[in-house]
Write a protein that holds these residues in place. Structure first.
Motif, PDB file in Angstrom:
ATOM      1  N   LEU A 105      -1.089   5.110  -2.220  1.00 30.67           N
ATOM      2  CA  LEU A 105      -2.268   4.351  -1.803  1.00 30.67           C
ATOM      3  C   LEU A 105      -2.058   2.852  -2.000  1.00 30.67           C
ATOM      4  O   LEU A 105      -2.404   2.049  -1.127  1.00 30.67           O
ATOM      5  CB  LEU A 105      -3.505   4.818  -2.575  1.00 30.67           C
ATOM      6  N   ILE A 106      -1.492   2.478  -3.142  1.00 29.61           N
ATOM      7  CA  ILE A 106      -1.208   1.061  -3.397  1.00 29.61           C
ATOM      8  C   ILE A 106      -0.203   0.536  -2.386  1.00 29.61           C
ATOM      9  O   ILE A 106      -0.351  -0.577  -1.859  1.00 29.61           O
ATOM     10  CB  ILE A 106      -0.704   0.861  -4.845  1.00 29.61           C
ATOM     11  N   ALA A 107       0.822   1.331  -2.081  1.00 32.81           N
ATOM     12  CA  ALA A 107       1.831   0.906  -1.108  1.00 32.81           C
ATOM     13  C   ALA A 107       1.208   0.719   0.272  1.00 32.81           C
ATOM     14  O   ALA A 107       1.499  -0.268   0.966  1.00 32.81           O
ATOM     15  CB  ALA A 107       2.965   1.922  -1.049  1.00 32.81           C
ATOM     16  N   LEU A 112      -0.623  -2.998   4.472  1.00 32.01           N
ATOM     17  CA  LEU A 112      -1.682  -3.497   5.356  1.00 32.01           C
ATOM     18  C   LEU A 112      -2.005  -4.962   5.067  1.00 32.01           C
ATOM     19  O   LEU A 112      -2.248  -5.736   5.995  1.00 32.01           O
ATOM     20  CB  LEU A 112      -2.936  -2.632   5.215  1.00 32.01           C
ATOM     21  N   ALA A 113      -1.992  -5.353   3.797  1.00 33.43           N
ATOM     22  CA  ALA A 113      -2.248  -6.748   3.443  1.00 33.43           C
ATOM     23  C   ALA A 113      -1.120  -7.650   3.964  1.00 33.43           C
ATOM     24  O   ALA A 113      -1.376  -8.757   4.460  1.00 33.43           O
ATOM     25  CB  ALA A 113      -2.393  -6.902   1.936  1.00 33.43           C
ATOM     26  N   ALA A 118       0.784 -11.446   8.025  1.00 29.79           N
ATOM     27  CA  ALA A 118       1.749 -11.789   9.083  1.00 29.79           C
ATOM     28  C   ALA A 118       1.036 -12.091  10.393  1.00 29.79           C
ATOM     29  O   ALA A 118       1.443 -12.998  11.128  1.00 29.79           O
ATOM     30  CB  ALA A 118       2.747 -10.648   9.283  1.00 29.79           C
ATOM     31  N   ILE A 119      -0.020 -11.369  10.682  1.00 29.95           N
ATOM     32  CA  ILE A 119      -0.770 -11.611  11.922  1.00 29.95           C
ATOM     33  C   ILE A 119      -1.488 -12.945  11.860  1.00 29.95           C
ATOM     34  O   ILE A 119      -1.514 -13.688  12.843  1.00 29.95           O
ATOM     35  CB  ILE A 119      -1.756 -10.448  12.187  1.00 29.95           C
ATOM     36  N   ARG A 120      -2.038 -13.284  10.725  1.00 30.66           N
ATOM     37  CA  ARG A 120      -2.787 -14.535  10.581  1.00 30.66           C
ATOM     38  C   ARG A 120      -1.908 -15.728  10.220  1.00 30.66           C
ATOM     39  O   ARG A 120      -2.403 -16.831  10.049  1.00 30.66           O
ATOM     40  CB  ARG A 120      -3.865 -14.384   9.517  1.00 30.66           C
ATOM     41  N   PHE A 121      -0.600 -15.532  10.093  1.00 23.35           N
ATOM     42  CA  PHE A 121       0.313 -16.602   9.698  1.00 23.35           C
ATOM     43  C   PHE A 121       0.426 -17.630  10.799  1.00 23.35           C
ATOM     44  O   PHE A 121       0.551 -17.302  11.965  1.00 23.35           O
ATOM     45  CB  PHE A 121       1.702 -16.024   9.388  1.00 23.35           C
ATOM     46  N   ASN A 122       0.349 -18.892  10.414  1.00 26.90           N
ATOM     47  CA  ASN A 122       0.624 -19.965  11.369  1.00 26.90           C
ATOM     48  C   ASN A 122       1.521 -20.988  10.679  1.00 26.90           C
ATOM     49  O   ASN A 122       1.545 -21.115   9.471  1.00 26.90           O
ATOM     50  CB  ASN A 122      -0.652 -20.617  11.885  1.00 26.90           C
ATOM     51  N   ARG A 123       2.257 -21.727  11.467  1.00 29.94           N
ATOM     52  CA  ARG A 123       3.264 -22.631  10.916  1.00 29.94           C
ATOM     53  C   ARG A 123       2.700 -23.984  10.498  1.00 29.94           C
ATOM     54  O   ARG A 123       3.415 -24.835  10.073  1.00 29.94           O
ATOM     55  CB  ARG A 123       4.368 -22.842  11.942  1.00 29.94           C
ATOM     56  N   LYS A 124       1.436 -24.185  10.629  1.00 30.71           N
ATOM     57  CA  LYS A 124       0.756 -25.422  10.239  1.00 30.71           C
ATOM     58  C   LYS A 124       1.369 -26.579  10.979  1.00 30.71           C
ATOM     59  O   LYS A 124       2.157 -27.304  10.715  1.00 30.71           O
ATOM     60  CB  LYS A 124       0.782 -25.622   8.744  1.00 30.71           C
TER      61      LYS A 124
END
Length: 124
Positions: A105-107, A112-113, A118-124
Motif C-alpha cells: 500500500l505504501i509503495a 502515485l505521488a 511528474a505530471i505537474r513538473f515544470n522546468r520553471k
C-alpha cells in the motif's frame, strides 16, 4: 552666463538613463541565461536527498512498524469491514502478511505521488 549642472541637463539625463537601461538589459540576459541552465533539468535528473535518520535504529523501526500498522488497519477496515469478530475469524494476523500488505500500500501510494509530481513538473 549660467552653467548647466548634470542634474538639470535633460539630454545628459536621457543618455545616462538609456545607458543604464542597456546595462540592466544585458545583466538580465546574463542572469536568465545562467538561471535557465541551472533549472532546465528533466524530472528524472532531480537530486533526492534522504535524511540521515534512515540509517539508524529509528529509521529501521519505522521501516518495520509503519507497513505493519497500515497492513493491520487495511485488513481490519477493508477485509473484515471494521468488525472485530470477522477480523478474528479471518486468521490474517500474521506479522509478515500484514507487513507485506502495508508495504504494498505504501509503495502504491508513493508511486502515485511520484507520478502526480511528474505530471505537474515544470522546468520553471
Amino acid at each position: 552666463m549660467p552653467t548647466i549642472t548634470d542634474s538639470t541637463d535633460p539630454y545628459r539625463n536621457t543618455i545616462k538613463r538609456t545607458l543604464e537601461d542597456n546595462q540592466s538589459k544585458e545583466r538580465r540576459k546574463i542572469f536568465l541565461k545562467n538561471n535557465n541552465n541551472e533549472t532546465s533539468q528533466t524530472f528524472l535528473d532531480q537530486s533526492v536527498e534522504l535524511p540521515e535518520s534512515v540509517n539508524n535504529v529509528v529509521g529501521l523501526s519505522i521501516f518495520a512498524l509503519l507497513p505493519y500498522i497500515i497492513g493491520i488497519t487495511f485488513i481490519f477496515l477493508i477485509i473484515a469491514q471494521a468488525n472485530i469478530e470477522t477480523y478474528r475469524k479471518t486468521d490474517m494476523n500474521s506479522f509478515l502478511l500484514a507487513w507485506t500488505i502495508g508495504y504494498e500500500l505504501i509503495a502504491a501510494i508513493s508511486l502515485l505521488a511520484i507520478l502526480k509530481s511528474a505530471i505537474r513538473f515544470n522546468r520553471k
